[in-house]
Design an enzyme around this catalytic site. Structure first.
Site, PDB file in Angstrom:
ATOM      1  N   HIS A 459      45.163  19.848  48.619  1.00 17.46           N
ATOM      2  CA  HIS A 459      44.953  19.148  49.885  1.00 17.46           C
ATOM      3  C   HIS A 459      46.204  19.196  50.754  1.00 17.46           C
ATOM      4  CE1 HIS A 459      41.320  16.638  48.297  1.00 17.46           C
ATOM      5  NE2 HIS A 459      40.972  17.824  48.748  1.00 17.46           N
ATOM      6  N   GLU A 697      33.923  41.025  43.027  1.00 15.17           N
ATOM      7  CA  GLU A 697      35.192  40.342  42.778  1.00 15.17           C
ATOM      8  C   GLU A 697      35.683  40.547  41.351  1.00 15.17           C
ATOM      9  OE1 GLU A 697      34.636  36.101  43.274  1.00 15.17           O
ATOM     10  OE2 GLU A 697      32.510  36.301  42.788  1.00 15.17           O
ATOM     11  N   ASP A 721      39.952  37.348  44.007  1.00 17.44           N
ATOM     12  CA  ASP A 721      39.655  37.463  42.581  1.00 17.44           C
ATOM     13  C   ASP A 721      39.716  38.920  42.114  1.00 17.44           C
ATOM     14  OD1 ASP A 721      39.476  34.924  41.574  1.00 17.44           O
ATOM     15  OD2 ASP A 721      37.356  34.681  42.039  1.00 17.44           O
ATOM     16  N   CYS A 768      35.268  39.607  52.345  1.00 13.89           N
ATOM     17  CA  CYS A 768      35.379  38.186  52.692  1.00 13.89           C
ATOM     18  C   CYS A 768      36.614  37.557  52.068  1.00 13.89           C
ATOM     19  CB  CYS A 768      34.128  37.421  52.278  1.00 13.89           C
ATOM     20  SG  CYS A 768      33.806  37.470  50.496  1.00 13.89           S
TER      21      CYS A 768
END
Length: 843
Positions: A459, A697, A721, A768
């Site tokens: 966060h 991935e 990944d 992506c």
């Protein structure tokens, strides 16, 4: 006349013998430093293999050289890449110039520490003075310390001495600063000495008042050079000019090691460009760069009384503290710059109501503990549990829990956070920053921050990106020792903190940031323009999103659809699964924003392993990235996938709906998922299925793309990944993150394989992963034939503008060239000149 005899060398420690050619280091394996052997040690004391004098002991304690009475020089090197440990784990027992006997203890080392912090414990014994050697013909691969292992053939030459022509005047090179992070230790010194031997001239390497024969590995190592040392060369002989030129360039290039570039001019009157005195590395948490001065943040300890007399009073005290904390968090939610930031503090409010925490705290109060002690004990116990479970996500959530815990404690204790007096351009350094601290940073004063803890998905990282602050995490503890006021450049894009940067670097950074700002404004004004190359190749630039708010922002910034909707945002950080109605409402709202003319690619639930769900019981996994995650988890719990398919299908008439499956490695997974999708569509009366694709991935999926292609409608490549699994490197690892580079040729080759297979069957391919958002990578991705780039929302205008500056045919030529390179560094160097057209437009 020539006579010869043999010298026996003893095993310097116990362990398993290994031939040099099997050592995973090309300089040692090629015998460039010298011939000898390698031992994988089972003992922890390095002993002398022969009697002689300690001719060199490296200050880091990882290597020592002995010169025998007969002139034989033997180098002993403990482990691979152990010079970077800076002496930690090594205890020298001898000194330079000391006479030692065969078998005498030289260095003690901590094998456990070294095994954890260096590449390998493999220890080398090399004869570096040029004599030929022969093994002792041992019948076992296991040796004991002190056992004879090598024979050295000694030669005694009775001939007239060869003298150097002292009449030749020596020439000198310009001084230059060594770019090697650890100076000229064994590996670069060997490369340099070998190159020097290729010249007939007498050549010396000089450091201040010391000098060394440049053709002698031992002599070079004895200089004990470190990063940034100023050195120069002298040479006397017929080829002195050429020797100085070639060897100066070799020093500047790092003698075979990857280093930051240092400008070198071989003219004797020109000095080298200044370089930073040191570099500390970490992991990029928020991109960008900034110059400023170090400000160390240290949280002051809270004084907490353990026992209390009245349980009811303490219970009321805790309730009031929780209520006050909830009100403060609500204020942060209301004032948040965006939905993503507001959701962080909503999650903190959820923690205040967590029944498990409250039960622990109130139970301790009933046992006679104070409210503050009870609350601290409950939050710390849960935080410790999160950190011990081996999950990156839970470890980051532990920080949120600690933040909430501190907030309530301070309110109960009446402790006010004193206003921090910050200078302009402050670079904050801390063990850890909490989300609350990050959200309250004064961006007029704070230029960026670096922390020891945290991760790129925390966060704190999300808040830093929202604030536009460059930030790094996973730094070494060395950063906490930096003095307040130390000038630094925080280059989060390179994951580097440069200490005491040269004025030229600061000026360059200031100019660079001004140009970037001008360019960003121009790209924003042109965001609605199509992403079309100079020679007419159209590329879809879509968005990666995880909320309705991001969908709205993406469309406003010119996105041509959504290339990745991370559906797990609906499932994470809650105690129960989202209802069917909630899912339908969210997907439909996003579909309406995207519109009927653009693609909406919804990735099915990608959780499990490192992203567990509180309401889906899962066993603890030692390696969650290789465990039950993505499609594996959903197929094991098919009802979870059926419910999600049903909710996604409800928006099929609102947009060009695409469904994407994550972590697919087998065709059987794809077939089973398609069967579940067809069954749900039939149950809903839907006759036309949405497009179905898979994420590439995992290397297995890329290598089998030709088999997957006939069964799917599209591929989308998740480079994060794919890079992690291809290179076997955790992208958040503090020591490996800088090497886990998606521009590695191995990753690019897998992308090329995927595109070729897809296009052969008339299917489109998107990217992506984070690589699509990197402007430097756009030319090579276009050149490899990628049809769509799905990027981080704020970067949509930038990537579209980048496409418009490129020539597609030139990108194709470039892509074929970089596929033949050997490292990500070489690929980046090949792509760098293409940045220049962008720079020229900025004036």
């Amino acid at each position: 006349m020539v006579t010869s005899q043999q010298l026996e060398l003893l095993a310097p420690l116990s362990g398993v013998l290994m031939a040099l050619e099997n050592v995973p280091d090309p300089v040692f394996a090629s015998r460039l430093i010298g011939d000898g052997l390698c031992i994988d040690p089972t003992s922890q004391v390095l002993c002398a293999p022969l009697a002689g004098v300690i001719s060199n002991l490296q200050h880091t304690g990882h290597a020592v050289s002995i010169t025998g009475d007969n002139g034989v020089q033997v180098l002993l090197h403990i482990g691979l890449d152990t010079v970077s440990l800076g002496g930690k784990g090594f205890t020298p027992l001898v000194e330079e110039g000391q006479q030692v006997t065969a078998g005498q203890a030289l260095i003690e080392f901590d094998a456990d520490f070294i095994a954890l912090h260096a590449r390998s414990l493999l220890t080398l014994m090399l004869v570096v003075s040029g004599e030929s050697i022969a093994p002792r013909g041992l019948v076992s691969e296991l040796v004991e310390s002190g056992e004879p292992v090598l024979c050295v053939q000694l030669a005694q030459v009775e001939a007239e001495a060869v003298t150097e022509d002292l009449a030749t005047a020596a020439q000198r090179s310009a001084p230059q600063d060594l770019p090697n992070a650890n100076g000229l230790h064994a590996r670069p010194a060997a490369v340099f000495a070998q190159a020097a031997k290729g010249f007939a001239s007498s050549i010396h390497l000089h450091k201040q008042d010391e000098s060394a024969n440049a053709k002698s590995l031992i002599a070079i190592m004895a200089l004990q050079t470190v990063h940034g040392d100023s050195v120069y060369l002298s040479a006397a002989g017929a080829d002195a000019d050429q020797a100085l030129k070639v060897l100066s360039e070799l020093l500047a290039s790092g003698c075979g090691e990857t280093v930051r570039a240092v400008t070198v001019e071989p003219s004797p009157v020109v000095t080298s460009e200044p370089v930073a005195t040191d570099v500390l590395r970490g992991v990029c948490a928020s991109p960008g760069s900034a110059f400023g001065h170090v400000v160390q943040l240290n949280e002051r300890a809270l004084h907490i009384t353990e026992f209390a007399s009245h349980a009811q009073t303490e219970s009321d005290h805790l309730k009031q503290g929780l209520a006050d904390a909830n009100a403060a968090l609500q204020m942060l939610c209301d004032n948040a710059a965006g939905k993503a930031q507001a959701e962080i503090f909503k999650a903190h409010q959820e923690l205040l109501q967590d029944p498990g925490l409250l039960e622990q705290a109130y139970a301790l109060i009933e046992q006679g503990k104070s409210a503050a002690f009870a609350w601290q004990s409950a939050t710390q116990a849960t935080s410790t549990l999160f950190k011990s479970l081996g999950s990156h996500l839970l470890a980051e959530r532990a920080l949120d829990l600690e933040d909430v815990g501190q907030r309530v404690l301070k309110l109960m204790l009446g402790v006010q956070d004193s206003a921090l007096e910050l200078p302009d351009h402050a670079i904050l350094i801390a063990e850890q920053l909490t989300p609350s601290q990050t959200a309250s940073l004064d961006t007029r004063k704070v230029a960026g921050f670096a922390t020891v803890g945290g991760g790129a998905t925390s966060h704190v990282a999300i808040l830093a990106r929202a604030l536009g602050l460059p930030a790094m995490c996973a730094m070494s503890h060395q950063v906490l020792a930096l003095a307040n006021g130390t000038p630094v450049v925080l280059d989060a894009d390179r994951a580097e903190l440069l200490l005491n940067p040269a004025p030229e670097r600061i000026q360059q950074l200031t100019l660079q940031r001004a140009r970037q700002h001008e360019r960003q404004q121009r790209d924003l004004q042109q965001a609605a323009l199509a992403a079309c190359t100079l020679d007419g190749r159209h590329v879809e630039v879509s968005a990666n999103i995880a909320s309705l708010a991001e969908a709205e922002q993406a469309v406003a910034l010119g996105a041509q659809g959504v290339g990745l909707l991370r559906s797990e945002f609906l499932y994470l950080e809650r105690n129960s699964a989202p209802s069917h109605e909630e899912q339908v409402s969210t997907y439909s709202a996003i579909a309406r924003i995207v519109g009927a003319e653009h693609n909406l690619v919804v990735r099915t639930l990608d959780v499990g392993g490192d992203k567990p769900l509180a309401y889906v019981p899962m066993e603890h996994e030692a390696n969650p990235f290789l465990g039950m995650r993505g499609i594996r988890l959903c197929l094991e719990r098919p009802q979870l996938l059926r419910e999600q398919f049903s909710a996604i299908l409800a928006s099929a008439d609102l947009t060009r709906l695409h469904i994407m499956l994550p972590m697919v490695t087998q065709l059987s997974e794809l077939r089973l998922a398609r069967q579940l999708l067809e069954e749900q569509a039939q149950a809903l009366g839907i006759t036309t299925l949405p497009k179905l694709g898979i994420m590439i991935e995992v290397p297995a999926a890329a290598l089998m793309a030709d088999l997957f292609a006939p069964l799917v409608d599209f591929f989308s490549i998740g480079t994060n990944d794919l890079t992690q699994y291809t290179l076997a490197m955790d992208r958040d690892h503090p020591r490996l993150a800088s090497q886990a580079d998606s521009l590695h040729p191995a990753v690019l080759r897998l992308i090329a394989t995927t595109v070729k297979a897809a296009h052969a069957h008339g299917k489109w391919v998107g990217v992506c992963g984070a690589l699509a958002s990197e402007t430097l990578a756009v030319p090579v991705l276009l050149g490899l034939g990628v049809d769509e780039l799905s990027v981080s929302v704020p970067l949509i205008p930038t990537i579209k503008a980048r496409v418009r500056e490129l020539d597609f045919s030139a990108c194709q030529t470039l892509a074929q060239h970089v596929l033949g390179l050997e490292s990500a560094e070489q690929v980046r160097a090949a792509l760098q000149p293409l940045v220049q057209p962008m720079t020229a437009l900025e004036y």
